[in-house]
Design a protein around this motif. Sequence first.
Motif, PDB file in Angstrom:
ATOM      1  N   ASN A 106       0.262  -1.373  -0.389  1.00 62.56           N
ATOM      2  CA  ASN A 106       0.154  -0.200   0.082  1.00 62.56           C
ATOM      3  C   ASN A 106       0.843   0.988  -0.281  1.00 62.56           C
ATOM      4  OD1 ASN A 106      -2.786   1.111   0.592  1.00 62.56           O
ATOM      5  ND2 ASN A 106      -1.912   2.113   2.363  1.00 62.56           N
ATOM      6  N   LEU A 163      -2.536  -2.369  -7.497  1.00 63.46           N
ATOM      7  CA  LEU A 163      -4.054  -3.348  -6.577  1.00 63.46           C
ATOM      8  C   LEU A 163      -4.207  -4.563  -6.722  1.00 63.46           C
ATOM      9  CD1 LEU A 163      -5.653  -1.932  -4.668  1.00 63.46           C
ATOM     10  CD2 LEU A 163      -7.317  -1.167  -6.937  1.00 63.46           C
ATOM     11  N   VAL A 223      -2.764 -12.055  -2.304  1.00 58.56           N
ATOM     12  CA  VAL A 223      -3.471 -12.212  -0.646  1.00 58.56           C
ATOM     13  C   VAL A 223      -4.310 -13.467  -0.595  1.00 58.56           C
ATOM     14  CG1 VAL A 223      -5.507 -11.496   0.173  1.00 58.56           C
ATOM     15  CG2 VAL A 223      -3.593  -9.833  -0.307  1.00 58.56           C
ATOM     16  N   LEU A 226     -20.055   1.646  -3.832  1.00 56.47           N
ATOM     17  CA  LEU A 226     -20.403   1.347  -3.703  1.00 56.47           C
ATOM     18  C   LEU A 226     -19.006   0.674  -2.448  1.00 56.47           C
ATOM     19  CD1 LEU A 226     -19.747  -0.114  -7.110  1.00 56.47           C
ATOM     20  CD2 LEU A 226     -20.882  -1.623  -5.689  1.00 56.47           C
ATOM     21  N   ALA A 227     -18.171   1.533  -2.292  1.00 59.28           N
ATOM     22  CA  ALA A 227     -17.281   1.721  -1.363  1.00 59.28           C
ATOM     23  C   ALA A 227     -17.701   1.598  -0.162  1.00 59.28           C
ATOM     24  CB  ALA A 227     -16.275   3.072  -1.741  1.00 59.28           C
ATOM     25  N   SER A 267     -19.346  -2.037   0.558  1.00 60.63           N
ATOM     26  CA  SER A 267     -18.391  -2.797   0.939  1.00 60.63           C
ATOM     27  C   SER A 267     -17.933  -2.533   2.542  1.00 60.63           C
ATOM     28  CB  SER A 267     -17.331  -2.569   0.086  1.00 60.63           C
ATOM     29  OG  SER A 267     -16.301  -1.026   0.461  1.00 60.63           O
ATOM     30  N   MET A 268     -17.948  -1.088   3.001  1.00 60.96           N
ATOM     31  CA  MET A 268     -17.804  -0.995   4.744  1.00 60.96           C
ATOM     32  C   MET A 268     -18.820  -1.657   5.233  1.00 60.96           C
ATOM     33  SD  MET A 268     -14.612   0.379   5.494  1.00 60.96           S
ATOM     34  CE  MET A 268     -14.426  -0.417   4.008  1.00 60.96           C
ATOM     35  N   VAL A 326     -19.534  -3.992   5.698  1.00 60.64           N
ATOM     36  CA  VAL A 326     -20.024  -5.868   5.802  1.00 60.64           C
ATOM     37  C   VAL A 326     -19.357  -5.912   7.031  1.00 60.64           C
ATOM     38  CG1 VAL A 326     -18.533  -7.831   4.298  1.00 60.64           C
ATOM     39  CG2 VAL A 326     -18.987  -5.866   3.505  1.00 60.64           C
ATOM     40  N   TYR A 327     -18.549  -4.788   7.546  1.00 62.93           N
ATOM     41  CA  TYR A 327     -17.558  -4.759   8.341  1.00 62.93           C
ATOM     42  C   TYR A 327     -18.579  -4.668   9.978  1.00 62.93           C
ATOM     43  CZ  TYR A 327     -12.958  -4.715   6.760  1.00 62.93           C
ATOM     44  OH  TYR A 327     -12.181  -4.786   5.075  1.00 62.93           O
ATOM     45  N   GLU A 377     -21.165  -8.233  -4.080  1.00 62.26           N
ATOM     46  CA  GLU A 377     -20.840  -6.705  -4.326  1.00 62.26           C
ATOM     47  C   GLU A 377     -20.422  -6.740  -5.764  1.00 62.26           C
ATOM     48  OE1 GLU A 377     -19.428  -4.430  -0.492  1.00 62.26           O
ATOM     49  OE2 GLU A 377     -16.888  -4.365  -2.731  1.00 62.26           O
ATOM     50  N   VAL A 394      -7.829  -1.559   8.609  1.00 65.51           N
ATOM     51  CA  VAL A 394      -8.610  -1.305   7.613  1.00 65.51           C
ATOM     52  C   VAL A 394      -8.581   0.491   8.182  1.00 65.51           C
ATOM     53  CG1 VAL A 394     -10.737  -0.596   7.851  1.00 65.51           C
ATOM     54  CG2 VAL A 394     -10.327  -2.572   7.644  1.00 65.51           C
ATOM     55  N   LEU A 443      -6.159   1.932   5.941  1.00 66.15           N
ATOM     56  CA  LEU A 443      -6.132   2.334   4.563  1.00 66.15           C
ATOM     57  C   LEU A 443      -7.351   3.095   4.098  1.00 66.15           C
ATOM     58  CD1 LEU A 443      -7.092  -1.743   3.658  1.00 66.15           C
ATOM     59  CD2 LEU A 443      -5.123  -0.056   3.303  1.00 66.15           C
ATOM     60  N   ILE A 471     -10.869   2.491  -0.831  1.00 64.57           N
ATOM     61  CA  ILE A 471     -11.991   1.921  -0.129  1.00 64.57           C
ATOM     62  C   ILE A 471     -12.453   0.090  -0.694  1.00 64.57           C
ATOM     63  CG2 ILE A 471     -13.932   1.989   1.041  1.00 64.57           C
ATOM     64  CD1 ILE A 471     -12.956   5.036   0.965  1.00 64.57           C
ATOM     65  N   ILE A 472     -12.910   0.164  -1.995  1.00 67.86           N
ATOM     66  CA  ILE A 472     -13.884  -0.759  -2.905  1.00 67.86           C
ATOM     67  C   ILE A 472     -12.188  -1.911  -2.399  1.00 67.86           C
ATOM     68  CG2 ILE A 472     -14.583  -1.658  -3.841  1.00 67.86           C
ATOM     69  CD1 ILE A 472     -15.329   1.031  -5.383  1.00 67.86           C
ATOM     70  N   VAL A 473     -11.811  -1.989  -2.966  1.00 67.65           N
ATOM     71  CA  VAL A 473     -10.790  -3.611  -3.202  1.00 67.65           C
ATOM     72  C   VAL A 473      -9.819  -3.854  -2.126  1.00 67.65           C
ATOM     73  CG1 VAL A 473      -8.860  -4.581  -4.680  1.00 67.65           C
ATOM     74  CG2 VAL A 473     -10.716  -2.505  -5.712  1.00 67.65           C
ATOM     75  N   TYR A 474      -9.037  -2.658  -1.211  1.00 71.83           N
ATOM     76  CA  TYR A 474      -8.270  -2.779  -0.063  1.00 71.83           C
ATOM     77  C   TYR A 474      -9.610  -3.284   1.389  1.00 71.83           C
ATOM     78  CZ  TYR A 474      -2.997  -2.821  -0.706  1.00 71.83           C
ATOM     79  OH  TYR A 474      -1.704  -3.733  -1.593  1.00 71.83           O
ATOM     80  N   ALA A 475      -9.526  -2.072   1.745  1.00 76.32           N
ATOM     81  CA  ALA A 475     -10.354  -2.298   2.547  1.00 76.32           C
ATOM     82  C   ALA A 475     -11.660  -3.418   2.391  1.00 76.32           C
ATOM     83  CB  ALA A 475     -11.152  -1.018   3.275  1.00 76.32           C
ATOM     84  N   GLY A 476     -12.492  -2.642   1.090  1.00 72.26           N
ATOM     85  CA  GLY A 476     -13.718  -4.082   1.728  1.00 72.26           C
ATOM     86  C   GLY A 476     -13.437  -5.402   0.693  1.00 72.26           C
ATOM     87  N   ILE A 531      -9.595  -7.347   0.394  1.00 75.91           N
ATOM     88  CA  ILE A 531      -8.659  -8.124   0.829  1.00 75.91           C
ATOM     89  C   ILE A 531      -8.617  -7.753   2.463  1.00 75.91           C
ATOM     90  CG2 ILE A 531      -6.625  -7.814   0.759  1.00 75.91           C
ATOM     91  CD1 ILE A 531      -5.991  -6.677  -2.232  1.00 75.91           C
ATOM     92  N   ILE A 532      -8.704  -6.802   2.910  1.00 75.00           N
ATOM     93  CA  ILE A 532      -9.035  -7.524   4.481  1.00 75.00           C
ATOM     94  C   ILE A 532      -9.928  -8.118   5.073  1.00 75.00           C
ATOM     95  CG2 ILE A 532      -8.916  -6.025   6.738  1.00 75.00           C
ATOM     96  CD1 ILE A 532      -6.642  -5.460   4.889  1.00 75.00           C
TER      97      ILE A 532
END
Lengths: 103, 315, 169
Positions: free
Chosen positions: A43, A69, A76, B113-114, B117-118, B120-121, B150, C33, C36, C56-61, C63-64
Amino acid sequence: MSGAVLLGHGLLVASALFAIGLVGVLVRRNLLFQLLSIEIMLNAAAMAFVIAGARWGVADGQVMFVFILVMAAAEVAVGLALLLRISRRVPDLDGDAVSGMGG
Amino acid sequence: MTGLLAPLADVALVLGLVLTMAAFLIWYERRLLALWQDRYGPNRVGPFGLLQVVADVIKIFFKEDWVPPFADRTVFVLAPMVIMVAVLMSFAVVPISPEIVVADSSVGVLFILAMSSMTVYASVLGGWASNNKYALLGGLRAAAQMVSYEVFMGISLMGVVVLAGSFRLGDIVEAQSGLWNCVPQFLGMLVFAVAGVAETKRVPFDLPEAEAELVAGYHTEYSGMKFGMFFVGEYLGVTLISALIVLLYFGGWRGPWLPPVVWFLLKTLAVIAVFFLLRASLPRPRFDQLMAYGWKVLLPLALLNLLVTGLVVLS
Amino acid sequence: MTVLFYLAGAVALLAAGLAVSRRNAFHALLYVVVSLLAAAVVFLTLGAPFAAVLEIIVYAGAIIVLFVFVVMMLNLGPEAAPRQHGLLSPATWIGPGVLAAVLLAELVVVITTAGGDAVAGDAVGPREVSHALFGPYVLAVELASFLLLAGLVGAAYLGSGSRTTGGEG
């Protein structure tokens, strides 16, 4: 206080983030934490690309960000699948315990 | 000062509208379900039972707010906040009418979308922090289901983005001045709606909280206002997905005679009614059926939709 | 915007530092998170909204969340905290810390001698990025898709052992 962010400051944040990730990989012996630290390092590298791209106002930095990415996602996926396999032999995910080959 | 006050007024307006909507939906859903099941539903408190919502809110406020001693306290408290914040943040880029929008961002669709995806947490944190095996299973299911769906949601959206040539929701609505997207993007709309149901964990796809198998899934240990936040968060999610369907496929605020805001609200309420009809009529699948359906049916359909849209636009 | 940048950068660094020093895997993931999200704000202040949202979409949403999924599957709870021999003793931190500090110092020297320019604040939107992606970089995009396919096949093969999972994500 100038109006704009200096390029050097942005790159400093990225390199400090990279150093933190590096310390994580070196210190932690837990495979999960090592993978996580590698993510932090990736990152940081991606952040350096974006900052450099923003300095020249071109899209190339963000393009490289997208590629990093993609690479991180593939890494991963494989890494965590390996982790799940390893966790059956080494339940506490100690990296040193899987240093031997053969068998 | 007006430069600062105008956005704040927009924020207050949108927040008020959205939260009123979420409260209204509790009554709306129960009345509609009752109608379809030949019952009356809540009709005692106030006119048509509308004040039932107020009664429920008062009840939930005065319940004991209990944190289990075996739970991870910080994460346990954090989880319900995540869903509220994430969903309310998404409404920042939703244009309710040409004038009423908090921030018409150039990456509006991606921002939503972002934020989704949050969300989910929220389920995952709640499931893990409860330290309860049913909650953990619910959290695991939520993670797998929401991350998968998603993907389909994003890909099915892209057809609309290709047609409009912009991620900005305002531009997407403007691009539908001739023909609404629900005709050329019919396939995409179906995939988006199904993925939307799965994202909000509504009934055919409510496996993370399937009460027949997992007690209440990831929010088993929650009570009082924290449960209320999960509950309202779910209704906010339904409102968001319905508003998105209206904006992306049914021309947003466009319509004759009535003012734009009224059209937007009417269309959104109609789409929400379809969500509730799904709840009233469909049984819950098994989890492996849910995943297989997503990866083997929805993903090819969404990709086909994107491919055909691209071909038509380019030729 | 400038203040926002420094604030977000500080949060990103602090959260990353806390992440690598946690014993509890789940808490570490949460700190990542946060790191990121802060990085996404950094991108936004530098005029890269597309990168910010993708972060946010790929890393935080995604991968993590995958990490979280694995932690929950292995059930690395607080009571099952993995054995970390000598993690909290400062002796283990000295060697790696010195190495990383030297590296950081070198980077700082190089950057401060050359990086005095101001970052141009103009936003580079998604349109420019996609034109670049499918213009001069189209070959790299194809290669990236190969890499993703290879990753998918590899993960599917490794995951298809006796352990059954909910889906390979």
